[in-house]
Design a protein around this motif. Sequence first.
Motif, PDB file in Angstrom:
ATOM      1  N   HIS A 368       0.808  -1.225   0.000  1.00 44.61           N
ATOM      2  CA  HIS A 368       0.000   0.000   0.000  1.00 44.61           C
ATOM      3  C   HIS A 368       0.845   1.281   0.000  1.00 44.61           C
ATOM      4  CE1 HIS A 368      -3.770  -2.263   1.720  1.00 44.61           C
ATOM      5  NE2 HIS A 368      -3.378  -2.705   0.544  1.00 44.61           N
ATOM      6  N   PRO A 369       1.903   1.356   0.824  1.00 47.59           N
ATOM      7  CA  PRO A 369       2.719   2.578   0.793  1.00 47.59           C
ATOM      8  C   PRO A 369       3.376   2.821  -0.567  1.00 47.59           C
ATOM      9  CG  PRO A 369       3.162   1.319   2.792  1.00 47.59           C
ATOM     10  CD  PRO A 369       2.339   0.447   1.901  1.00 47.59           C
ATOM     11  N   PHE A 370       3.750   1.750  -1.259  1.00 45.28           N
ATOM     12  CA  PHE A 370       4.383   1.912  -2.573  1.00 45.28           C
ATOM     13  C   PHE A 370       3.379   2.424  -3.610  1.00 45.28           C
ATOM     14  CE2 PHE A 370       6.962  -1.302  -0.393  1.00 45.28           C
ATOM     15  CZ  PHE A 370       8.220  -0.717  -0.502  1.00 45.28           C
ATOM     16  N   TRP A 371       2.129   1.959  -3.526  1.00 49.78           N
ATOM     17  CA  TRP A 371       1.088   2.495  -4.417  1.00 49.78           C
ATOM     18  C   TRP A 371       0.879   3.981  -4.154  1.00 49.78           C
ATOM     19  CZ3 TRP A 371      -0.241   0.365  -8.686  1.00 49.78           C
ATOM     20  CH2 TRP A 371      -0.309  -1.023  -8.827  1.00 49.78           C
ATOM     21  N   ALA A 372       0.846   4.368  -2.883  1.00 54.26           N
ATOM     22  CA  ALA A 372       0.655   5.780  -2.541  1.00 54.26           C
ATOM     23  C   ALA A 372       1.807   6.632  -3.071  1.00 54.26           C
ATOM     24  CB  ALA A 372       0.526   5.934  -1.020  1.00 54.26           C
ATOM     25  N   ALA A 373       3.048   6.144  -2.911  1.00 53.90           N
ATOM     26  CA  ALA A 373       4.208   6.880  -3.406  1.00 53.90           C
ATOM     27  C   ALA A 373       4.198   6.968  -4.926  1.00 53.90           C
ATOM     28  CB  ALA A 373       5.490   6.208  -2.915  1.00 53.90           C
ATOM     29  N   ALA A 374       3.761   5.895  -5.591  1.00 59.87           N
ATOM     30  CA  ALA A 374       3.675   5.912  -7.054  1.00 59.87           C
ATOM     31  C   ALA A 374       2.681   6.961  -7.534  1.00 59.87           C
ATOM     32  CB  ALA A 374       3.269   4.527  -7.562  1.00 59.87           C
ATOM     33  N   ILE A 375       1.562   7.095  -6.840  1.00 55.36           N
ATOM     34  CA  ILE A 375       0.562   8.117  -7.190  1.00 55.36           C
ATOM     35  C   ILE A 375       1.170   9.512  -7.060  1.00 55.36           C
ATOM     36  CG2 ILE A 375      -1.615   9.171  -6.451  1.00 55.36           C
ATOM     37  CD1 ILE A 375      -2.545   6.315  -5.707  1.00 55.36           C
ATOM     38  N   CYS A 376       1.952   9.728  -6.011  1.00 58.00           N
ATOM     39  CA  CYS A 376       2.612  11.032  -5.818  1.00 58.00           C
ATOM     40  C   CYS A 376       3.546  11.341  -6.987  1.00 58.00           C
ATOM     41  CB  CYS A 376       3.408  11.036  -4.511  1.00 58.00           C
ATOM     42  SG  CYS A 376       2.399  11.080  -3.013  1.00 58.00           S
ATOM     43  N   CYS A 377       4.315  10.343  -7.420  1.00 53.60           N
ATOM     44  CA  CYS A 377       5.247  10.561  -8.534  1.00 53.60           C
ATOM     45  C   CYS A 377       4.510  10.778  -9.851  1.00 53.60           C
ATOM     46  CB  CYS A 377       6.207   9.384  -8.651  1.00 53.60           C
ATOM     47  SG  CYS A 377       7.466   9.339  -7.371  1.00 53.60           S
ATOM     48  N   PHE A 378       3.439  10.031 -10.080  1.00 53.47           N
ATOM     49  CA  PHE A 378       2.623  10.247 -11.283  1.00 53.47           C
ATOM     50  C   PHE A 378       2.052  11.664 -11.296  1.00 53.47           C
ATOM     51  CE2 PHE A 378       2.058   5.505 -11.855  1.00 53.47           C
ATOM     52  CZ  PHE A 378       2.612   5.479 -13.123  1.00 53.47           C
ATOM     53  N   ALA A 379       1.618  12.141 -10.125  1.00 50.75           N
ATOM     54  CA  ALA A 379       1.069  13.499 -10.030  1.00 50.75           C
ATOM     55  C   ALA A 379       2.133  14.534 -10.382  1.00 50.75           C
ATOM     56  CB  ALA A 379       0.531  13.745  -8.621  1.00 50.75           C
ATOM     57  N   ALA A 380       3.358  14.325  -9.896  1.00 50.85           N
ATOM     58  CA  ALA A 380       4.456  15.245 -10.216  1.00 50.85           C
ATOM     59  C   ALA A 380       4.749  15.238 -11.706  1.00 50.85           C
ATOM     60  CB  ALA A 380       5.701  14.860  -9.420  1.00 50.85           C
ATOM     61  N   SER A 381       4.750  14.054 -12.300  1.00 52.69           N
ATOM     62  CA  SER A 381       5.028  13.944 -13.729  1.00 52.69           C
ATOM     63  C   SER A 381       3.947  14.632 -14.557  1.00 52.69           C
ATOM     64  CB  SER A 381       5.134  12.465 -14.116  1.00 52.69           C
ATOM     65  OG  SER A 381       5.497  12.320 -15.466  1.00 52.69           O
ATOM     66  N   ILE A 382       2.697  14.454 -14.180  1.00 51.40           N
ATOM     67  CA  ILE A 382       1.585  15.077 -14.913  1.00 51.40           C
ATOM     68  C   ILE A 382       1.679  16.599 -14.847  1.00 51.40           C
ATOM     69  CG2 ILE A 382      -0.920  15.438 -14.864  1.00 51.40           C
ATOM     70  CD1 ILE A 382      -1.140  12.461 -14.017  1.00 51.40           C
ATOM     71  N   TYR A 383       2.033  17.127 -13.657  1.00 53.90           N
ATOM     72  CA  TYR A 383       2.174  18.579 -13.546  1.00 53.90           C
ATOM     73  C   TYR A 383       3.312  19.079 -14.435  1.00 53.90           C
ATOM     74  CZ  TYR A 383       3.080  23.224 -11.798  1.00 53.90           C
ATOM     75  OH  TYR A 383       3.293  24.572 -11.730  1.00 53.90           O
ATOM     76  N   LEU A 384       4.418  18.338 -14.456  1.00 52.75           N
ATOM     77  CA  LEU A 384       5.564  18.749 -15.276  1.00 52.75           C
ATOM     78  C   LEU A 384       5.229  18.725 -16.763  1.00 52.75           C
ATOM     79  CD1 LEU A 384       8.346  16.874 -13.291  1.00 52.75           C
ATOM     80  CD2 LEU A 384       8.295  19.341 -13.712  1.00 52.75           C
ATOM     81  N   ILE A 385       4.283  17.886 -17.147  1.00 55.83           N
ATOM     82  CA  ILE A 385       3.891  17.799 -18.555  1.00 55.83           C
ATOM     83  C   ILE A 385       2.880  18.888 -18.919  1.00 55.83           C
ATOM     84  CG2 ILE A 385       2.692  16.372 -20.274  1.00 55.83           C
ATOM     85  CD1 ILE A 385       3.858  13.923 -18.796  1.00 55.83           C
ATOM     86  N   PHE A 386       1.895  19.117 -18.047  1.00 54.72           N
ATOM     87  CA  PHE A 386       0.776  19.977 -18.425  1.00 54.72           C
ATOM     88  C   PHE A 386       0.718  21.327 -17.707  1.00 54.72           C
ATOM     89  CE2 PHE A 386      -0.779  15.611 -19.198  1.00 54.72           C
ATOM     90  CZ  PHE A 386      -1.030  15.717 -20.555  1.00 54.72           C
ATOM     91  N   GLY A 387       1.370  21.459 -16.544  1.00 59.90           N
ATOM     92  CA  GLY A 387       1.156  22.662 -15.756  1.00 59.90           C
ATOM     93  C   GLY A 387       2.339  23.557 -15.519  1.00 59.90           C
ATOM     94  N   VAL A 388       3.532  23.156 -15.984  1.00 58.80           N
ATOM     95  CA  VAL A 388       4.730  23.875 -15.574  1.00 58.80           C
ATOM     96  C   VAL A 388       5.007  25.130 -16.412  1.00 58.80           C
ATOM     97  CG1 VAL A 388       6.437  22.715 -17.043  1.00 58.80           C
ATOM     98  CG2 VAL A 388       7.075  23.449 -14.738  1.00 58.80           C
ATOM     99  N   GLU A 389       4.481  25.205 -17.615  1.00 56.80           N
ATOM    100  CA  GLU A 389       4.803  26.334 -18.490  1.00 56.80           C
ATOM    101  C   GLU A 389       4.372  27.674 -17.879  1.00 56.80           C
ATOM    102  OE1 GLU A 389       6.706  26.233 -21.060  1.00 56.80           O
ATOM    103  OE2 GLU A 389       6.900  24.055 -20.924  1.00 56.80           O
ATOM    104  N   LYS A 390       3.196  27.696 -17.279  1.00 55.61           N
ATOM    105  CA  LYS A 390       2.725  28.928 -16.638  1.00 55.61           C
ATOM    106  C   LYS A 390       3.643  29.327 -15.494  1.00 55.61           C
ATOM    107  CE  LYS A 390      -1.289  30.970 -14.314  1.00 55.61           C
ATOM    108  NZ  LYS A 390      -2.669  30.731 -13.825  1.00 55.61           N
TER     109      LYS A 390
END
Length: 400
Positions: A368-390
Amino acid sequence: MYRSSTPEREPIYTLQFWLLCFSSFLFFSSFNMMIPELPDYLTALGGEDYKGLIISLFTLTAGLSRPFSGKLTDKVGRVPVMIFGVLVCCICSLLYPVISSVAGFLLLRFFHGFSTGFKPTGTSAYLADIVPANRRGEAMGIMGFFGSTGMGAGPMIGSYITELMGMDAMFIASCLFALFSILILLGMKETLPNPEKIQKNHFLIPPREVLEPTAMVPGIILMFSVVSYGVILTIIPDLSKQVGIDNKGTFFLYLTLASLLIRIVAGKVSDRYGRVLILRISTLVIAIALVMICYAHTPALLLSAAVILGIGVGMNSPTITAWTVDRSPERFRGRSLATMYIALEAGIGMGALGSGWLYHNDSSSITHPFWAAAICCFAASIYLIFGVEKDIKTVESLNR
């Protein structure tokens, strides 16, 4: 976001650079060589129920001291901040053998955390001062190689000395490593223009000076990424045993070796193609490795995940540091790096505490902790792809 556009390769391999690298190796070796032995040492004092505080108290002090180390780095100088951090290691190493109570040990661990609260902040700022901006990622990668080597070699050296000559000898060796690091730093030239003499107001940190705005996004990305490391430190020993790996350090050996091999290459690539691209990839790689761990039911699968995780970490670490420096105003470079390191400590702490809550020593919940950490990393990656330009445009306007 910095992207190199100059074809010239300015020198970074100066004597000052190599001295800084070797000093960093000695520093990380010094305080890491005692880590494998401290649980038994605390148990001998009667504090087996407090083993979880060995790392958490150290990390807590490191995080609390970052705003002070950042301000002192920007005001008093890089070298004095580095020397203070290593001096703490030197003194604390000598005090461990004379501690005779659990309370005294825990208090010493609390003060020992000032070492990592100060030395890495001064080191990163000094490195940013002496290398050209278009090779900053490469330099951070090489520096990270030396630091990671120290972190990997220290525990092996410490355990070997303890086995050969006893724990007191290991503490003395830790002190000597720190002392040699200080001697190197004493011969290095200060890079901060017009450093100030230390004053009382340098220790007054108004709320607006605790965090540097330009470092907030790199800090948040780092925090979400290193939640995984807090999970790894807490759960991997149990998971290793569960899948049939007797030596609990094997996973960390594979992770460290993979991280070392990729750091320099990743830093160079980020200099050429940009920090954000490498961070997008690295956060995604870390997330994938964490998912692999969730499905690892054999030693081979778990160690393969360790290698993938090491590649992600090796790409992420030098790049996020270089990105933080790229974005920061030069006069607040120390504060920017301190903000990044605060995020680092917070992420590791969140991962460690969250792991205990999600896992709760129940083997059926160990992933369970590894799934939670994976979600955190996916969230960071998604922001870097779609939200960082602003955010990049906002930082550019702040630095004008």
